[in-house]
Design an enzyme around this catalytic site. Structure first.
Site, PDB file in Angstrom:
ATOM      1  N   PHE A   1       5.050  -9.233   5.507  1.00 12.02           N
ATOM      2  CA  PHE A   1       4.533  -9.484   4.127  1.00 12.02           C
ATOM      3  C   PHE A   1       4.039  -8.100   3.814  1.00 12.02           C
ATOM      4  CE2 PHE A   1       0.905 -10.830   7.091  1.00 12.02           C
ATOM      5  CZ  PHE A   1      -0.175 -10.026   6.429  1.00 12.02           C
TER       6      PHE A   1
ATOM      7  N   VAL B   1       0.870  -1.165   0.116  1.00 10.91           N
ATOM      8  CA  VAL B   1      -0.193  -0.142  -0.069  1.00 10.91           C
ATOM      9  C   VAL B   1       0.948   1.165  -0.062  1.00 10.91           C
ATOM     10  CG1 VAL B   1      -1.850   1.104   1.294  1.00 10.91           C
ATOM     11  CG2 VAL B   1      -1.796  -1.157   1.256  1.00 10.91           C
TER      12      VAL B   1
ATOM     13  N   TYR C   1      -4.112   1.705  10.150  1.00 12.90           N
ATOM     14  CA  TYR C   1      -4.809   0.844   9.533  1.00 12.90           C
ATOM     15  C   TYR C   1      -6.352   0.612  10.768  1.00 12.90           C
ATOM     16  CZ  TYR C   1      -1.945  -0.044   5.801  1.00 12.90           C
ATOM     17  OH  TYR C   1      -1.043   0.109   4.780  1.00 12.90           O
TER      18      TYR C   1
END
Ligand SMILES: CC(C)(COP(=O)(O)OP(=O)(O)OC[C@H]1O[C@@H](n2cnc3c(N)ncnc32)[C@H](O)[C@@H]1OP(=O)(O)O)[C@@H](O)C(=O)NCCC(=O)NCCS
Length: 426
Positions: A426, A107, A148
């Site tokens: 990841f 992102v 987030y």
């Protein structure tokens, strides 16, 4: 489930187009378009400009992911101004089931286009697409912990970093039978993938690794500045079964007896492999310091060294973030160490997973059904993500006012004796 070709989310497409931006899936067989996306991804994380061999390797590794870009067609730049990718990763949950989870990565938003809602559109698109495909959870690892939570993710595992003063400690563990030997990444890769899969299946919070993610744990990627310093040591059990490996680099110091070892990755499918590989690292000659990252909060190092304070935790950080998309499916996939019954009222600002549910656990297995009964516990979906894998989060979230009601009962039901861990990025 064809998540690669699922059409782009119309709501995010509309939101971005109102601001003159275009949301699109990248055709990863179109090398020019894919290279532009990869360059934007590297730039987003302040990486170097990828050379052709790096682009080629990245194209090979990342082509299996759903690859999304945001373009500003009004500017001449070739690269997109926003990137994200996603794939289905098997996440091990308490009890050992591996739940196909929507893993999100890469992102980035170009600094020239920051804070115009591009990340919001990208994340909304990922979550709505996953939800529409019936995927029960989304997961990610984060560069900053402030980003987030607003999309319903909660920190669900903690990771520790350690520095071990190897001149101060001696091995205090048991005997370590089995064989250690150097390996070359090219020869060992297939075996490593099997070892990793076994290790990841055995611990809640770990994910099954795509070849790309496994590759970087075994040896360097193209363009890695330390590529020629990587060493790889494998552990095989006394009967010859491959059960672990460690990849690491060694850096020198003015004093030749005081090198520093940076552990790239330590994989252990068994306790014997873990002990033998730790012993190997702690007893390396001409080394004064061993550094390691993304270990569990229960890393057994204090018991393995003669001087507990010679092995120091240098950081404890949030690591895996979980976003529940389907409460019944997620809660029924894991097992529980105690039986009980609770009504959970889950709030979800994005309108994907909220509702009131009765969770009934008998013999460790859960039944979850919508209910109108009064709630025992009221919590936002991010807090449910935080406790989902067994992480010790309920009491602090209750103290902070984010979990209301019988948080102690929630804690007793959800927390696991072995804390969850994710040992890679990841
Ligand atoms: C993080 C990043 C993707 C955000 O992109 P963006 O398009 O500027 O974000 P948006 O405009 O969509 O912001 C959405 C909301 O998140 C907030 N936000 C975004 N990035 C934030 C950050 N780094 N810190 C705090 N808040 C942040 C915004 O203020 C906004 O809040 P609001 O909903 O209250 O208005 C971008 O800054 C970036 O590319 N950073 C470098 C790479 C990176 O860290 N990526 C994350 C990988 S895990």
């Amino acid at each position: 489930m064809d998540y690669l070709t699922q059409p782009i989310d119309p709501a995010s497409e509309r939101d971005l187009s109102a601001g003159g931006l275009r949301l699109a899936l990248v055709d990863t067989t179109d090398a020019a378009a894919f290279d532009g996306w990869i360059r934007a991804d590297f730039r987003g994380f302040h990486g170097g400009r990828p050379k052709e061999e790096v682009l080629e390797e990245a194209r090979g590794h990342l082509s299996g992911r759903r690859t999304t870009a945001v373009y500003d067609d009004a500017v001449p730049a070739r690269e997109p101004v926003g990137t994200a990718n996603s794939w289905i990763a098997p996440l091990t949950v308490p009890g050992g089931e591996r739940v196909g989870s929507w893993a999100i990565s890469s992102v980035t938003v170009a600094p020239t286009h920051r804070r115009r809602g591009i990340a919001r559109a990208l994340l909304g698109a990922e979550l709505r697409t996953a939800h529409s495909l019936g995927v029960p959870l989304a997961i990610l690892t984060v560069s900053e912990s402030v980003i987030y939570g607003r999309w319903g993710f909660g920190p669900a595992t903690s990771a520790t970093a350690w520095t071990i003063d190897t001149k101060r400690v001696r091995w205090a563990g048991a005997e370590t039978p089995g064989r250690l030997s150097f390996a070359e990444p090219e020869d060992y890769r297939e075996t490593a993938e099997r070892v990793l899969d076994r290790a990841m299946a055995g611990r809640a919070g770990e994910i099954g690794l795509e070849p790309y993610l496994a590759h970087r744990l075994v040896g360097p990627l193209k363009g890695d500045t330390d590529a020629d310093r990587y060493r790889l040591v494998r552990y095989d059990s006394p009967s010859g079964e491959p059960e672990g490996f460690v990849s690491y680099t060694v850096k020198g110091d003015d004093d030749f007896t005081r090198h520093t070892v940076d552990v790239n990755y330590l994989a252990a499918a068994t306790d014997e492999a873990l002990a033998a590989l730790w012993r190997y690292l702690l007893e390396l000659d001409l080394v004064a310091s061993v550094k390691v990252w993304t270990r569990g909060v229960d890393e057994p190092l204090p018991a393995l060294v003669s001087d507990i304070r010679g092995a120091k935790v240098t950081a404890v950080e949030d690591h895996l973030w979980v976003r529940i998309l389907d409460v019944p499916a997620a809660l029924q996939a894991r097992t529980y160490e105690r039986d009980g019954s609770l009504v959970l009222d889950v709030a979800d600002d994005l309108g994907l997973a909220g509702g009131r549910f009765r969770l009934t656990v008998v013999d460790g297995r859960a039944e979850v059904a919508a209910t109108d009964d009064s709630a025992d516990v009221t919590l936002p979906v991010g807090a449910l993500g935080s406790v989902y894998l067994g992480h010790d989060a309920a009491r602090a979230l209750a103290l902070a006012g984010r979990i209301r009601g019988d948080a102690a009962a929630l804690d007793r039901l959800f927390r696991t004796a072995v804390p969850p861990r994710l040992s890679t990025w990841f």
